[in-house]
Structures are given as structure tokens and as C-alpha cells.
Design a protein around this motif. Structure first.
Motif, mmCIF file in Angstrom:
data_model
loop_
_atom_site.group_PDB
_atom_site.id
_atom_site.type_symbol
_atom_site.label_atom_id
_atom_site.label_comp_id
_atom_site.label_asym_id
_atom_site.label_seq_id
_atom_site.Cartn_x
_atom_site.Cartn_y
_atom_site.Cartn_z
ATOM 1 N N LYS A 12 33.665 39.126 73.000
ATOM 2 C CA LYS A 12 32.567 39.616 73.850
ATOM 3 C C LYS A 12 32.703 39.191 75.304
ATOM 4 O O LYS A 12 31.719 39.129 76.038
ATOM 5 N N LEU A 71 17.547 40.848 72.367
ATOM 6 C CA LEU A 71 17.223 41.270 73.726
ATOM 7 C C LEU A 71 15.761 40.985 74.043
ATOM 8 O O LEU A 71 14.924 40.988 73.149
ATOM 9 N N MET A 99 22.548 45.203 80.625
ATOM 10 C CA MET A 99 22.826 45.457 79.207
ATOM 11 C C MET A 99 24.169 46.181 79.072
ATOM 12 O O MET A 99 24.429 47.165 79.768
ATOM 13 N N CYS A 109 32.270 45.602 75.662
ATOM 14 C CA CYS A 109 31.644 44.381 76.175
ATOM 15 C C CYS A 109 31.719 44.303 77.692
ATOM 16 O O CYS A 109 31.073 43.464 78.313
ATOM 17 N N TYR A 145 22.522 40.342 68.915
ATOM 18 C CA TYR A 145 22.095 39.916 70.246
ATOM 19 C C TYR A 145 20.613 40.199 70.365
ATOM 20 O O TYR A 145 20.168 41.335 70.197
ATOM 21 N N GLU A 152 24.718 46.397 69.169
ATOM 22 C CA GLU A 152 24.142 45.288 68.404
ATOM 23 C C GLU A 152 22.645 45.496 68.201
ATOM 24 O O GLU A 152 22.094 45.152 67.159
ATOM 25 N N GLU A 212 25.988 45.401 73.586
ATOM 26 C CA GLU A 212 24.630 44.930 73.291
ATOM 27 C C GLU A 212 23.756 46.054 72.735
ATOM 28 O O GLU A 212 22.923 45.830 71.877
#
Lengths: 144, 245
Positions: B66, B6, B43, B85, B4, B50, B47
Motif C-alpha cells: 500500500k 474511513l 482517498m 494505492c 481501511y 477496501e 481505499e
């Protein structure tokens, strides 16, 4: 415990599993209360119900012990009964009645929850707590 | 694993998370490791994990959909079972694997024992004689739509339940929800009340932890209480009918 995984050479993993798992219900609740996110009201009511039950059991033993003094004679019994007028005994009585009422109303809540599975659990929990507080307050002037 | 990306240009603040790591191949004991995560609004914990992979910190965890539908990312977040998630990241969060299963690595557990229990449970409708004509009432249909088909079997309720453990007879809330589904099936002919009695249905503490942690807002405790009610009803009916005799 299933120890078959130990034989398969996964002993380290097994230790890890036991390390987390071998906890009683009370230990789990205490752990969550002090080290993580707190548990819901129901879990604490469960603990309180058991503690109040033990307190009532203890009272029952003390009660029998006090009343059994009548066997020793009238004077001894009267002397013991005079002790009951002390303020700290009255305070103890109020606490005992609070514990008894909580135990009763919480038990009633559990019965209602089982008989009406779709009932709102939180509402019943709050009603049982409020009812035991209100009835204890009503009893205070009667005792003193 | 898909990473992911960001918007890391201007993170709001730096959050610290603690993860209990354990690799059976290398480690003797599980150990805590702390990581710094540049936090952005909305967030999730997943995440953050990840992001760690992006940074070369390969913390093992499971993820699939997710969108809190598959239930594979269940883990202990601050001691409470949640889906990674479905949980917003907070400072100082502590992540642990689910505690009822073998740890494969870091946050991944081997939950095959759940499958084994399910296979022994007979939670499908048991039909003694084949019927071709049956009706499904509106009430049953609504219950299936709103309760029984929604369980994602994420094992969060099993983890949160203080009454069920390796030693206890009580198998756990999720299984009773599945048995409730079987019981409500119009074709099922098995004595589910007796079955749930054997599986320790009366050990439920009514603490509602299962309902509290359920990511899809189900209430397995309510299903357990339906079994309680049935058991009380059967006992009373049995008592009064035997008196009449």
C-alpha cells in the motif's frame, strides 16, 4: 497465440483475454484517446510520422504521374504545368511542405534520441514541432 | 484483508466508480458494475475498494504494501495502467484488470507468464570465466542506485506499451530495463546488444508511455535507446573495420 490454456479448460478466460488484447497499435492509441486517459505526445507523433510518410509516398506517385506526361508531348505537359499555378495547388504545396518538414524534423528527433539516450525527450519533441511550423511559415511567401 | 476505516461521518461528496467484474466460475462475459463511494480528501482507489469490502461488496483485487513499493495492485484505471494505492479517487473512474494476462477474478490477473519470460531472459550477469578482481565505478554504482534497483516490476509499462502485444516480437520495456541492468554489471560477458536485437528492441516507438505510467518515475525507453545507440555503434565500428581489411 498460445492456445494451450484452452485445452486446460480455461476457454472462457481465454476469450476474455483475446477480447482485450487483439488490438493493433493504432487501435490501442485510438481507444485510449477516445475512451480513457489520453496518451502522451510521443504516441501521437508516432502516428503523425506514419501518416506523413504515407502522404509523401502518395505525393511521390502523383509527382511521377504528372512528370510522365512529358512522354505524351510538349503541349500536354505544358497544359498540366499551367494547372500548377492554381491557388488550390499552391495551398496543397504548403500542406505538402508542412508534412515533409514535420517528417524530416521528427525523423531527426528520433535519430538524436537514439544517439543521445539521456536527452530530454519532451524538449526534442517540442523543438521538432516548432521547427516544422516555423520553416513552413518561412516557405509560404516563397510559394505564393 | 485489512479494511481501511474511513472517516465516514461527513463525506465531501458521493463518487461513482465503475468496475469490470468477471468471475470465471459464474460469468459468461465480463460486465460493468457501478458503486457509490463516499469521498473524502486524499482517498485512493485502493481505499475505495477496501471501503467496498467493508460494505460487503467483495470485489477481488490484490494489495500488499500500500505504499507503491510492491507493484501488486496494478490495474487499468481509466484505461491507463496505474497502482491503485498511488492513484487518487476521482468521480466516474473505470477500473479494469490488466489486459495482457488471464483474469483470475475481477481485478486479479494471473501474471505467471511474466515470471516465465524472466526465467528465459538471463537477465542476471552471465560470467564465462570466474573473476575475483573487479571494480565497480562510481558511475555504475549511481546508475544502479538511481535506475536499475528501483524497478518494482509492477507490469504497468508492459501494459501501457502499444508496441508490445502477444503477437509482437518486442517483449516490453520492463525486460529491457532488466537487461540494461545486466549489461551494466561489471562482470557480465553476454552480448546484450544481440540479445536485445533478437527480442525486438528496434520495435520501440519512442512514445514514452512506459515512462509516463511508471509509478517510480523510471524511464525504460531511455534504456532501450541505450541499446539502440550500442547497436548503431557496433554496426558502424564493424563497417569501418571491415573496410580497412
Amino acid at each position: 497465440l498460445d492456445i494451450s490454456p484452452l485445452k486446460k479448460g480455461r476457454d472462457k478466460n481465454m476469450i476474455y483475454r483475446i477480447y482485450f488484447n487483439k488490438k493493433t497499435v493504432l487501435q490501442k492509441i485510438i481507444d485510449r484517446t477516445f475512451t480513457g486517459d489520453k496518451m502522451g505526445l510521443g504516441a501521437y507523433l508516432w502516428v503523425a510520422h506514419r501518416i506523413s510518410g504515407l502522404v509523401l509516398l502518395l505525393f511521390f506517385v502523383v509527382h511521377l504521374f504528372t512528370l510522365s506526361s512529358i512522354i505524351d508531348g510538349e503541349t500536354i505537359f505544358d497544359r498540366k504545368m499551367k494547372l500548377m499555378d492554381a491557388t488550390w495547388i499552391k495551398v496543397g504545396e504548403v500542406i505538402l511542405i508542412a508534412v515533409l518538414l514535420f517528417h524530416c524534423f521528427n525523423g531527426l528527433r528520433l535519430i538524436l534520441m537514439n544517439l543521445f539516450p539521456r536527452s530530454n525527450e519532451n524538449v526534442l519533441a517540442y523543438i521538432s514541432i516548432i521547427a516544422s511550423i516555423v520553416f513552413t511559415l518561412v516557405v509560404i511567401p516563397i510559394i505564393f | 484483508m485489512s479494511c481501511y476505516l474511513l472517516p465516514m461521518g461527513k463525506p465531501d461528496r458521493i463518487y461513482k466508480i465503475h468496475i469490470l467484474r468477471f468471475d470465471p466460475e459464474k460469468d459468461q462475459e465480463p460486465h460493468w458494475e457501478s458503486y457509490q463511494i463516499p469521498h473524502v480528501d486524499t482517498m485512493t482507489v485502493m481505499e475505495a475498494l477496501e471501503y467496498l469490502w467493508d460494505q460487503g461488496e467483495y470485489v477481488a483485487f490484490r494489495s500488499n504494501c500500500k505504499e507503491f513499493t510492491c507493484g501488486s495492485c496494478a490495474m487499468l484505471i481509466n484505461g491507463k495502467p496505474r497502482l491503485a494505492c498511488d492513484t487518487l479517487l476521482k468521480d466516474g473512474m473505470k477500473l479494469k484488470p490488466l489486459s495482457r494476462y488471464f483474469v483470475v477474478k475481477d481485478l486479479i490477473v494471473d501474471a505467471h507468464c511474466v515470471k516465465e519470460t524472466l526465467s528465459e531472459l538471463k537477465y542476471w550477469p552471465v560470467i564465462k570465466e570466474e573473476k575475483h578482481d573487479f571494480t565497480i565505478t562510481e558511475k555504475v554504482r549511481v546508475e544502479f542506485d538511481s535506475i536499475y534497483t528501483r524497478c518494482i516490476e509492477c507490469k504497468c509499462c508492459l501494459e501501457a506499451c502499444p508496441a508490445s502485444s502477444l503477437e509482437s516480437k518486442f517483449i516490453g520495456p520492463m525486460y529491457f530495463l532488466l537487461l540494461g541492468r545486466a549489461k551494466n554489471h561489471p562482470l557480465d560477458e553476454m552480448d546484450r546488444v544481440q540479445q536485445t536485437f533478437d527480442l525486438g528492441v528496434w520495435s520501440c516507438m519512442n512514445c514514452l508511455e512506459c515512462a509516463d505510467v511508471c509509478p517510480v518515475n523510471l524511464n525504460p525507453s531511455r534504456e532501450i535507446r541505450k541499446f539502440h545507440k550500442e547497436a548503431i555503434k557496433n554496426t558502424l565500428v564493424g563497417y569501418f573495420t571491415s573496410k580497412k581489411r
